[in-house]
Design an enzyme around this catalytic site. Structure first.
Site, PDB file in Angstrom:
ATOM      1  N   GLU A 115       1.840  -0.463  -5.175  1.00 59.86           N
ATOM      2  CA  GLU A 115       0.582   0.160  -5.589  1.00 59.86           C
ATOM      3  C   GLU A 115       0.130   1.025  -4.420  1.00 59.86           C
ATOM      4  O   GLU A 115      -0.135   0.515  -3.323  1.00 59.86           O
ATOM      5  CB  GLU A 115      -0.468  -0.902  -5.918  1.00 59.86           C
ATOM      6  N   CYS A 160      -8.781  -0.089  -3.882  1.00 63.87           N
ATOM      7  CA  CYS A 160      -7.813   0.792  -4.532  1.00 63.87           C
ATOM      8  C   CYS A 160      -8.388   1.420  -5.788  1.00 63.87           C
ATOM      9  O   CYS A 160      -7.896   2.457  -6.246  1.00 63.87           O
ATOM     10  CB  CYS A 160      -6.532   0.033  -4.853  1.00 63.87           C
TER      11      CYS A 160
END
Length: 511
Positions: free
Chosen positions: A265, A302
């Site tokens: 990610e 994130c």
């Protein structure tokens, strides 16, 4: 346990606490610094060989055994709650409430995966019975199920000392699948990592697991991480971090003699599309919510919503003014590391120096601290300057003023892959939203209406991933029970006698 945890400063490899010739010092926001061993390729080799040996018993172990292990880890983490909060707040600068909440998320993930594997649905068991009379050729008996892939490497994340680190989602899902884990601890919170590893070690002892089913290797250099990704016994890697670092490791995983999946990610700006009716009716309220989400945790999520796209005009003026006012009231705070704070300012200054984005709010914070920054750009400038799309890890927001609905759709079409995209809309915006949805569904792993992406539910239906550069594998998630599929592979058994089948495939082979 003593009130204040004193780290050993060692790796945990195959059940033993191991030191090293080289050390590094932690750099806490507050409290004492501690010395930690620097992991080497030799340390990784020892951990990987031990993990491969453990896999022969842990991989085939029953779901009940693995579920008990996951629950024991959660219990041991909770038994160390006060010590974890103390050292995690010292190392990260995050408030106690955030650390306590993240610890609850971490133990919740472990218990969720325990329940998930006990149900057995994740095995995706299938059975096509034999038909020896079929013409022109007999049909064989076929049974299929998911099996664990082998030892897994996990990289701790800087921004989540618990939930995405030593015993976080990657570790929990890999252990649930039946895969031993080698964690490369993040140097931003090595003491927290060691304390959680101690909890895992105690859970191993109490449940009778092979000690080699888990190892923690500390490091502030690239050697250990590269060794994990390239070790021939490591079968997959889970990573949460920067685009640059993640892409470099992804390339290493791909260039191995036997390439392995790298579940990274990497980066996302998580755009917010402010549709006209909603913007006119509640633009100030949306702006306040956006400012709160943007600056939460000093923007170190994130899912930080770094971009807001609105149609140019008076309503956009109102939104920008309200967002600026809300952000002006946000106090500067320390970032997770001095390096992250420096990188934030460099990225902000780079965008400001492009000459295509006007600064509406510029933080004066220095050193390890950061405050929010607000830029705005026209839709034309956004489309002409791809650098504006790059993630800035921190509390920086960009308002993009689209000249009309066609340009808003053009902006949507030009987006890179995202973890999330949000539509702020009212009923009167349905037609525009309908035209955007097919575009945005190809751009993001999670679509949101009238909310903000910070705060990721850990559940069966969650998707936390997306097209590159949001992640390196568009079909997987790093949050939620579907994450277990990353560390499994389907195996078909043709005409295999029942006594030779995995236990979960016997007695009919289906569920």
């Amino acid at each position: 346990m003593p009130e204040s945890f004193q780290p050993r400063g060692k790796h945990l490899i195959a059940g033993e606490w191991v030191g090293g010739d080289k050390t590094f010092a932690s750099d806490p926001v507050m409290g004492p610094s501690h010395s930690f061993a620097v992991g080497s390729s030799a340390d990784v080799d020892r951990a990987a060989k031990a993990a491969e040996e453990a896999f022969w018993t842990y991989g085939p172990s029953t779901r009940a055994v693995r579920a008990a292990f996951l629950n024991a880890i959660a219990d041991e983490i909770e038994a160390r709650a006060e010590a974890i909060t103390e050292i995690a707040t010292q190392e990260s600068g995050l408030p106690e409430a955030r650390i306590n909440g993240e610890r609850g998320r971490t133990t919740g993930q472990l218990r969720l995966f325990a329940k998930h594997i006990e149900k057995g649905d994740y095995l995706d068991r299938r059975h096509d019975p034999a038909d020896p009379e079929r013409k022109p050729a007999p049909k064989p008996d076929l049974k299929l199920m998911q099996l664990p892939i082998g030892p897994v490497g996990v990289f701790g994340a800087s921004n989540f000392p618990l939930a995405f680190s030593t015993a976080g989602g990657d570790t929990a899902s890999a252990l649930a699948a039946g895969c031993p884990v080698i964690v490369k601890g993040h140097p931003a919170h090595p003491g927290t990592g060691e304390l959680v590893a101690e909890a895992i070690a105690m859970a191993i002892e109490k449940t009778g697991q092979n000690p080699s089913v888990f190892s923690l290797i500390q490091s502030n250099t690239n050697e250990a991480g590269e060794a994990i990704v390239t070790h021939p016994l490591v079968r997959a890697v889970g990573f949460t971090g920067s685009l640059g670092g993640g892409r470099a490791l992804f390339d290493l995983a791909s260039k191995r003699p036997e390439p392995i999946p790298f579940f990274g990610e990497l980066g996302s700006v998580n755009p917010q599309f402010l549709l006209p009716s909603a913007l006119g009716a509640r633009g100030e309220k949306i702006a306040e919510g956006w400012a709160g989400s943007l600056s939460m945790g000093v923007g170190q999520f994130c899912t930080n919503p770094g971009v807001a796209i609105a149609l140019d005009g008076e309503n956009a003026d109102t939104f920008v003014g309200a967002a600026q006012s809300a952000l002006e009231n946000v106090l500067e705070q320390p970032m997770l590391t001095a390096g992250i704070a420096d990188a934030y300012r460099r990225s902000r200054d780079k965008l400001s120096g492009l000459g295509c984005a006007q600064a509406r709010l510029a933080s004066k914070a220095e050193g390890r601290n950061a405050g929010p920054d607000l830029l705005e750009a026209t839709g034309d400038d956004w489309l002409a300057n791809p650098d504006l799309q790059h993630e800035v890890f921190g509390p920086l927001g960009i308002v993009v003023r689209a000249k009309d609905e066609d340009q808003m759709r053009e902006i949507a079409s030009g987006l890179e892959g995202q973890l999330t995209v949000t539509l702020h809309m009212d009923d009167a915006d349905t037609a525009l939203a309908s035209s955007l949805m097919p575009i945005l569904a190809r751009k993001a792993g999670r679509l949101i209406a009238n909310g903000f992406p910070t705060g990721v539910e850990v559940s069966d239906a969650m998707m936390h991933g997306g097209p590159y550069p949001a992640s390196t594998n568009v079909s997987t998630t790093s949050v939620g029970t579907l994450a277990i599929r990353r560390f499994l592979r389907p195996v078909a058994f043709q005409d295999i006698p029942a006594d030779l089948l995995p236990e979960d495939l016997r007695n009919g082979g289906g569920s």
